[in-house]
Design a protein around this motif. Structure first.
Motif, mmCIF file in Angstrom:
data_model
loop_
_atom_site.group_PDB
_atom_site.id
_atom_site.type_symbol
_atom_site.label_atom_id
_atom_site.label_comp_id
_atom_site.label_asym_id
_atom_site.label_seq_id
_atom_site.Cartn_x
_atom_site.Cartn_y
_atom_site.Cartn_z
ATOM 1 N N LEU A 1 10.773 51.944 23.680
ATOM 2 C CA LEU A 1 11.133 51.591 25.060
ATOM 3 C C LEU A 1 11.804 50.213 25.151
ATOM 4 O O LEU A 1 12.836 50.069 25.825
ATOM 5 C CB LEU A 1 9.873 51.631 25.947
ATOM 6 N N LEU B 1 5.681 53.993 31.392
ATOM 7 C CA LEU B 1 4.511 53.558 30.634
ATOM 8 C C LEU B 1 4.977 52.778 29.415
ATOM 9 O O LEU B 1 5.990 53.120 28.791
ATOM 10 C CB LEU B 1 3.708 54.775 30.167
ATOM 11 N N THR C 1 2.890 54.101 18.508
ATOM 12 C CA THR C 1 1.755 55.018 18.718
ATOM 13 C C THR C 1 2.213 56.477 18.625
ATOM 14 O O THR C 1 3.380 56.802 18.908
ATOM 15 C CB THR C 1 1.135 54.788 20.110
ATOM 16 N N ASP D 1 9.512 61.488 13.334
ATOM 17 C CA ASP D 1 8.848 62.289 12.298
ATOM 18 C C ASP D 1 7.771 63.232 12.844
ATOM 19 O O ASP D 1 7.697 64.393 12.429
ATOM 20 C CB ASP D 1 8.194 61.355 11.264
ATOM 21 N N ARG E 1 14.705 54.106 8.638
ATOM 22 C CA ARG E 1 13.712 55.073 8.112
ATOM 23 C C ARG E 1 13.514 56.276 9.032
ATOM 24 O O ARG E 1 12.710 57.160 8.725
ATOM 25 C CB ARG E 1 12.332 54.453 7.786
HETATM 26 P P1 FAD Z 1 6.939 53.077 23.623
HETATM 27 O O1 FAD Z 1 8.189 52.493 23.077
HETATM 28 O O2 FAD Z 1 5.980 52.147 24.289
HETATM 29 O O3 FAD Z 1 7.285 54.244 24.658
HETATM 30 C C1 FAD Z 1 8.259 55.214 24.343
HETATM 31 C C2 FAD Z 1 8.410 56.167 25.528
HETATM 32 O O4 FAD Z 1 7.261 56.990 25.668
HETATM 33 C C3 FAD Z 1 8.555 55.457 26.886
HETATM 34 O O5 FAD Z 1 9.407 56.223 27.695
HETATM 35 C C4 FAD Z 1 7.154 55.460 27.450
HETATM 36 O O6 FAD Z 1 7.131 55.387 28.851
HETATM 37 C C5 FAD Z 1 6.628 56.774 26.947
HETATM 38 N N1 FAD Z 1 5.191 56.788 26.663
HETATM 39 C C6 FAD Z 1 4.527 55.978 25.809
HETATM 40 N N2 FAD Z 1 3.246 56.360 25.719
HETATM 41 C C7 FAD Z 1 3.104 57.423 26.550
HETATM 42 C C8 FAD Z 1 2.005 58.264 26.872
HETATM 43 N N3 FAD Z 1 0.788 58.107 26.331
HETATM 44 N N4 FAD Z 1 2.214 59.275 27.736
HETATM 45 C C9 FAD Z 1 3.441 59.469 28.297
HETATM 46 N N5 FAD Z 1 4.518 58.701 28.027
HETATM 47 C C10 FAD Z 1 4.349 57.702 27.151
HETATM 48 N N6 FAD Z 1 9.862 56.646 14.508
HETATM 49 C C11 FAD Z 1 9.733 57.642 13.605
HETATM 50 O O7 FAD Z 1 9.221 58.703 13.946
HETATM 51 N N7 FAD Z 1 10.178 57.474 12.315
HETATM 52 C C12 FAD Z 1 10.756 56.331 11.866
HETATM 53 O O8 FAD Z 1 11.089 56.230 10.695
HETATM 54 C C13 FAD Z 1 10.921 55.267 12.821
HETATM 55 N N8 FAD Z 1 11.514 54.110 12.460
HETATM 56 C C14 FAD Z 1 11.638 53.112 13.380
HETATM 57 C C15 FAD Z 1 12.252 51.926 13.004
HETATM 58 C C16 FAD Z 1 12.416 50.904 13.928
HETATM 59 C C17 FAD Z 1 13.083 49.641 13.483
HETATM 60 C C18 FAD Z 1 11.926 51.046 15.250
HETATM 61 C C19 FAD Z 1 12.055 49.940 16.253
HETATM 62 C C20 FAD Z 1 11.302 52.229 15.639
HETATM 63 C C21 FAD Z 1 11.155 53.274 14.717
HETATM 64 N N9 FAD Z 1 10.551 54.463 15.068
HETATM 65 C C22 FAD Z 1 10.435 55.478 14.145
HETATM 66 C C23 FAD Z 1 10.040 54.672 16.440
HETATM 67 C C24 FAD Z 1 8.577 54.242 16.507
HETATM 68 O O9 FAD Z 1 7.796 55.171 15.798
HETATM 69 C C25 FAD Z 1 8.069 54.126 17.955
HETATM 70 O O10 FAD Z 1 6.913 53.395 17.908
HETATM 71 C C26 FAD Z 1 7.749 55.406 18.664
HETATM 72 O O11 FAD Z 1 8.818 56.287 18.688
HETATM 73 C C27 FAD Z 1 7.380 55.151 20.123
HETATM 74 O O12 FAD Z 1 6.048 54.769 20.213
HETATM 75 P P2 FAD Z 1 5.642 53.529 21.048
HETATM 76 O O13 FAD Z 1 4.163 53.537 21.096
HETATM 77 O O14 FAD Z 1 6.305 52.327 20.512
HETATM 78 O O15 FAD Z 1 6.198 53.938 22.505
#
Ligand code: FAD
Length: 288
Positions: A37, A30, A111, A124, A192
């Motif tokens: 991802l 997903l 998200t 977090d 972060r």
């Molecule tokens: P995606 O990248 O789209 O998916 C992540 C994984 O979850 C994939 O395996 C996907 O298949 C699965 N997935 C997605 N949605 C679902 C669903 N509804 N049900 C089942 N599986 C699902 N995070 C923090 O907590 N703290 C931070 O300080 C932080 N700093 C960041 C800094 C940078 C530069 C980056 C690039 C990321 C950082 N993140 C941090 C991570 C960020 O919060 C991501 O957005 C989060 O971890 C993943 O959410 P996403 O929606 O982008 O998921």
């Protein structure tokens, strides 16, 4: 930094996503905000054959208050959690934590569901989900089921999600009167992400004694955990500097913690104590 080839399909509803998951099998992934991802795919740590884009399922972006719970759709962005009136009023510590994630771009795209499903040890939200005693709703071909926060995280990047299931909602009990919560984090200065993050939730009675406490720790180990010894040491006590300092002197054993370029296990153990102390003091103050 170029991903392996993959097919791309869009899901228009939760049911559509479930059908596409069963149609494309275990090699499909997903795609929500893509902020975990896509980097993993670029590094070829993840090579899904098909991406199922769920980011357009608007029913999963809602944040609602229903009775004594705040229900957050899995596709709510960190920014919408941070700025939602419902969250800031009823679960203020969660909104504060969302505001500490990454940078503006990450908060606008990432998200809550993606973060929890990914189960990055430095994320977090897991600390908040544990401390606030949230419940996660997952849906698949067999229907819908709920998973308690305590049962959701099962290892490094591993959760209670079964193949073919997606996380649709996270439900948080509201932080009512007599209760207070706080999140304290030592961020990696570049990303972060939490080197260590500690969330605390306390409830006190009319005499100021602690009747309930939950502490969630993230970043420190390969899986987020509750600091149950600290919790047990505080129940029944007046929450003041003395009782909290005594209880948080040892939150975790370095032997159980991660050691990497960001911090040694010993330093992480130190951070666990310092941040648990700060989070509990703040939560106790807010509970008054
Ligand atoms: P995606 O990248 O789209 O998916 C992540 C994984 O979850 C994939 O395996 C996907 O298949 C699965 N997935 C997605 N949605 C679902 C669903 N509804 N049900 C089942 N599986 C699902 N995070 C923090 O907590 N703290 C931070 O300080 C932080 N700093 C960041 C800094 C940078 C530069 C980056 C690039 C990321 C950082 N993140 C941090 C991570 C960020 O919060 C991501 O957005 C989060 O971890 C993943 O959410 P996403 O929606 O982008 O998921």
């Amino acid at each position: 930094m170029i991903p392996a080839e993959f097919d791309y399909v869009r899901a228009n509803s939760v049911q559509d996503a479930i059908s596409l998951l069963s149609q494309h099998g275990d090699d499909a992934k997903l795609l929500a905000g893509g902020h975990s991802l896509i980097p993993a795919m670029k590094l070829r740590l993840n090579t899904p054959s098909t991406l199922i884009d769920v980011s357009g399922i608007s029913e999963l972006t809602a944040i609602k208050l229903d009775g004594d719970k705040v229900h957050i759709g899995a596709l709510a962005t960190h920014r919408s959690v941070e700025t939602s009136d419902i969250v800031t009023t009823n679960c203020p510590a969660l909104a504060e934590a969302a505001g500490k994630i990454g940078d503006t771009q990450v908060r606008n795209r990432g998200t809550i569901g993606g973060s929890l499903a990914h189960a990055d040890p430095a994320a977090d939200y897991p600390a908040l989900v544990l401390a606030l005693n949230a419940e996660l709703t997952v849906e698949g071909n067999a229907g819908s089921r709920t998973v308690a926060a305590d049962d959701f995280f099962q290892g490094l990047f591993q959760t209670a999600l079964e193949p073919g299931e997606l996380l649709t909602k996270v439900s948080f009990p509201i932080t009512g009167s007599g209760s207070g919560a706080a999140y304290e984090k030592f961020p990696n200065p570049a990303s972060r992400f939490a080197v260590v993050g500690v969330a605390a939730m306390v409830t006190v009675d009319g005499g100021g004694n602690c009747t309930a406490v939950r502490i969630g720790v993230t970043g420190a180990a390969d899986t987020p955990f509750r600091a149950t010894d600290v919790e047990n040491a505080l129940v029944g006590k007046a929450l003041d500097e003395h009782s909290i300092s005594a209880a948080t002197a040892k939150v975790a054993d370095p032997a159980d913690l991660l050691s990497d370029l960001s911090a040694s296990a010993e330093y992480r153990a130190h951070l666990c104590s310092v941040l648990a102390n700060r989070a509990l003091l703040k939560a106790a103050e807010r509970a008054k």
